[in-house]
Enzyme design. Sequence first.
Site, short mmCIF file in Angstrom:
data_model
loop_
_atom_site.label_atom_id
_atom_site.label_comp_id
_atom_site.label_asym_id
_atom_site.label_seq_id
_atom_site.Cartn_x
_atom_site.Cartn_y
_atom_site.Cartn_z
N GLU A 1 0.99 -1.27 -0.07
CA GLU A 1 -0.03 0.16 0.15
C GLU A 1 0.74 1.41 0.05
O GLU A 1 2.05 1.43 0.42
CB GLU A 1 -0.83 0.15 1.32
CG GLU A 1 -2.21 0.10 1.07
CD GLU A 1 -2.95 1.01 0.10
OE1 GLU A 1 -2.39 1.60 -0.64
OE2 GLU A 1 -4.26 1.29 0.40
N ASP A 2 0.42 2.46 -0.51
CA ASP A 2 1.25 3.55 -0.40
C ASP A 2 0.93 4.16 0.91
O ASP A 2 2.04 4.73 1.35
CB ASP A 2 0.51 4.49 -1.49
CG ASP A 2 -1.17 4.73 -1.40
OD1 ASP A 2 -1.77 4.10 -0.58
OD2 ASP A 2 -1.57 5.48 -2.13
N ASP B 1 -4.08 5.99 5.96
CA ASP B 1 -4.80 7.07 6.84
C ASP B 1 -5.79 6.83 7.94
O ASP B 1 -5.36 6.43 9.05
CB ASP B 1 -5.49 7.77 5.54
CG ASP B 1 -5.72 9.13 5.83
OD1 ASP B 1 -5.25 9.75 7.19
OD2 ASP B 1 -6.34 10.01 5.23
N PHE C 1 -1.81 16.02 4.13
CA PHE C 1 -2.33 15.52 2.93
C PHE C 1 -0.98 15.65 2.06
O PHE C 1 -0.15 16.77 1.60
CB PHE C 1 -3.32 16.09 2.16
CG PHE C 1 -3.71 15.70 0.87
CD1 PHE C 1 -4.44 14.37 0.92
CD2 PHE C 1 -3.30 16.19 -0.55
CE1 PHE C 1 -4.80 13.85 -0.18
CE2 PHE C 1 -3.63 15.38 -1.58
CZ PHE C 1 -4.36 14.29 -1.52
N ARG D 1 1.25 11.94 -9.20
CA ARG D 1 1.93 10.52 -8.92
C ARG D 1 3.32 10.34 -9.28
O ARG D 1 3.93 9.66 -8.81
CB ARG D 1 0.95 9.57 -9.51
CG ARG D 1 -0.60 9.44 -9.07
CD ARG D 1 -1.18 8.19 -9.64
NE ARG D 1 -2.79 8.23 -9.55
CZ ARG D 1 -3.43 7.84 -8.57
NH1 ARG D 1 -2.62 7.57 -7.42
NH2 ARG D 1 -4.64 8.04 -8.64
P1 IMP Z 1 -7.58 5.13 4.35
O1 IMP Z 1 -8.65 4.34 3.72
O2 IMP Z 1 -8.00 6.57 4.82
O3 IMP Z 1 -6.41 4.28 4.98
O4 IMP Z 1 -7.06 5.85 3.05
C1 IMP Z 1 -6.21 4.90 2.12
C2 IMP Z 1 -6.19 5.67 0.78
O5 IMP Z 1 -6.44 6.94 0.56
C3 IMP Z 1 -4.72 5.77 0.28
O6 IMP Z 1 -4.21 4.27 -0.36
C4 IMP Z 1 -4.22 6.63 -0.65
O7 IMP Z 1 -4.83 6.37 -1.93
C5 IMP Z 1 -5.53 7.69 -0.13
N1 IMP Z 1 -4.85 8.64 0.68
C6 IMP Z 1 -4.79 8.72 2.07
N2 IMP Z 1 -3.95 9.87 2.46
C7 IMP Z 1 -3.51 10.47 1.34
C8 IMP Z 1 -2.65 11.43 1.24
O8 IMP Z 1 -2.20 12.13 2.16
N3 IMP Z 1 -2.43 11.89 -0.16
C9 IMP Z 1 -2.99 11.01 -1.19
N4 IMP Z 1 -3.82 10.06 -0.97
C10 IMP Z 1 -3.94 9.78 0.24
MG MG Z 2 -5.69 8.16 -3.89
#
Ligand code: IMP
Ligand code: MG
Length: 182
Positions: A101-102, A105, A154, A167
């Site tokens: 995963e990237d 959050d 962010f 990206r």
């Molecule tokens: P989560 O479900 O809130 O943990 O978010 C997961 C996904 O949201 C990540 O795989 C990203 O694609 C996107 N995401 C979360 N935080 C960021 C950020 O700071 N910048 C860009 N994409 C984000």
């Molecule tokens: Mg995204």
Amino acid sequence: MRDIVDDVDNIIVTEEEIANKVSELGRILTEEYRDKELLCIGILKGALMFIADLVRAISLPLQVDFMAVSSYGSATKSSGIVRILKDLDEDISGKHVLIVEDILDTGLTLNYLIKNLRSRQPASLEICSLLVKKDKQTSGIDPKHVGFVIPDRFVVGYGLDYDENYRNLKFVGELKKEILGS
Ligand code: IMP
Ligand code: MG
């Protein structure tokens, strides 16, 4: 023409730091998955750079597959709604699965994915996330491997987008206020 780097306010993780971390993770994962059938699952699109570099740092036979999920739309806040846009091509039962995963959050995306993938009976299921936001509630998700803990702001670059852009930055950084506002 505008250079995308000009839209960046500050760099959070440099290209060199990413490269060093990817090599280190590659060495660790090479030991961890020796003699195991490893399947790396990249979560599109954010993990595209990370998985491409990470699998090349793992010197074992392995397979790569991808899932695409939607969780963000075009905003900078998590919606909490996870939809599978592209499922895996192959069966994962009996395989040692590593989700790549990237960023973690809210953890909502991975929480959903873990449940979904666990029901397909892999031999093991672990998470390797390049970034984790500091002091966040991550829906009980605790990745075994983390590249960097970053401030809860962010960020874009190295796969991460803002409205599908940025990206292709080689580093992870924050955008200028006027870009996020527009
Ligand atoms: P989560 O479900 O809130 O943990 O978010 C997961 C996904 O949201 C990540 O795989 C990203 O694609 C996107 N995401 C979360 N935080 C960021 C950020 O700071 N910048 C860009 N994409 C984000
Ligand atoms: Mg995204």
